[in-house]
Scaffold this motif. Structure first.
Motif, PDB file in Angstrom:
ATOM      1  N   ILE A  11       4.135  -5.126  -2.928  1.00 42.60           N
ATOM      2  CA  ILE A  11       3.392  -6.347  -2.147  1.00 42.60           C
ATOM      3  C   ILE A  11       2.129  -6.916  -2.995  1.00 42.60           C
ATOM      4  CG2 ILE A  11       4.049  -5.274   0.223  1.00 42.60           C
ATOM      5  CD1 ILE A  11       1.104  -4.189   0.182  1.00 42.60           C
ATOM      6  N   THR A  12       1.597  -8.091  -2.687  1.00 41.16           N
ATOM      7  CA  THR A  12       0.568  -8.496  -3.268  1.00 41.16           C
ATOM      8  C   THR A  12      -0.789  -8.647  -2.139  1.00 41.16           C
ATOM      9  OG1 THR A  12       1.909  -9.938  -4.306  1.00 41.16           O
ATOM     10  CG2 THR A  12      -0.333 -10.782  -4.265  1.00 41.16           C
ATOM     11  N   LEU A  13      -1.791  -8.258  -2.804  1.00 43.73           N
ATOM     12  CA  LEU A  13      -3.050  -8.241  -1.874  1.00 43.73           C
ATOM     13  C   LEU A  13      -3.839  -9.174  -2.245  1.00 43.73           C
ATOM     14  CD1 LEU A  13      -3.469  -4.281  -1.686  1.00 43.73           C
ATOM     15  CD2 LEU A  13      -2.782  -5.780   0.206  1.00 43.73           C
ATOM     16  N   THR A  34      -1.599  -5.919  -7.134  1.00 44.12           N
ATOM     17  CA  THR A  34      -0.247  -5.692  -6.581  1.00 44.12           C
ATOM     18  C   THR A  34      -0.179  -4.083  -6.210  1.00 44.12           C
ATOM     19  OG1 THR A  34       0.343  -5.302  -8.878  1.00 44.12           O
ATOM     20  CG2 THR A  34       0.708  -7.430  -7.904  1.00 44.12           C
ATOM     21  N   LYS A  37       4.441  -0.298  -1.047  1.00 46.23           N
ATOM     22  CA  LYS A  37       4.135   0.259   0.462  1.00 46.23           C
ATOM     23  C   LYS A  37       5.684   0.680   0.892  1.00 46.23           C
ATOM     24  CE  LYS A  37       4.557  -3.379   3.668  1.00 46.23           C
ATOM     25  NZ  LYS A  37       4.060  -4.182   4.954  1.00 46.23           N
ATOM     26  N   ARG A  45       1.711  -6.176   8.093  1.00 46.10           N
ATOM     27  CA  ARG A  45       0.860  -6.443   6.892  1.00 46.10           C
ATOM     28  C   ARG A  45      -0.170  -5.206   6.818  1.00 46.10           C
ATOM     29  NH1 ARG A  45       1.493 -12.305   4.951  1.00 46.10           N
ATOM     30  NH2 ARG A  45       3.314 -12.775   5.734  1.00 46.10           N
ATOM     31  N   GLU A  63      -2.373  -8.616   2.905  1.00 48.35           N
ATOM     32  CA  GLU A  63      -1.198  -8.533   2.343  1.00 48.35           C
ATOM     33  C   GLU A  63      -0.733 -10.106   2.702  1.00 48.35           C
ATOM     34  OE1 GLU A  63       3.462  -6.968   2.974  1.00 48.35           O
ATOM     35  OE2 GLU A  63       1.782  -5.763   3.784  1.00 48.35           O
TER      36      GLU A  63
END
Length: 65
Positions: A11-13, A34, A37, A45, A63
């Motif tokens: 995932i990208t935060l 990144t 999860k 999210r 996210e």
């Protein structure tokens, strides 16, 4: 080797400071992390507090995609 159909995804935060206009930042741009999860344990999210170099402090990262 093909793609695995496991539960862990990348995932990208993204920092929430990008939504605040006229913020005095040290640099222009959006700061992102990144992470991974488990989609079975956390289907919604994610939101984490992490350090943002643009804000020079800890802010909420949400996210995206």
């Amino acid at each position: 080797m093909g793609k695995s159909k496991g539960a862990r995804i990348i995932i990208t935060l993204e920092c929430s400071c990008r939504n605040i206009p006229n913020l005095d930042k040290r640099r222009s741009g959006i700061f992102r992390y990144t992470s991974t999860k488990n989609r079975r344990n956390t289907p919604n999210r994610m939101e984490l507090k992490k350090y943002c170099r643009q804000c020079n402090g800890h802010t909420t990262f949400k996210e995206i995609k």
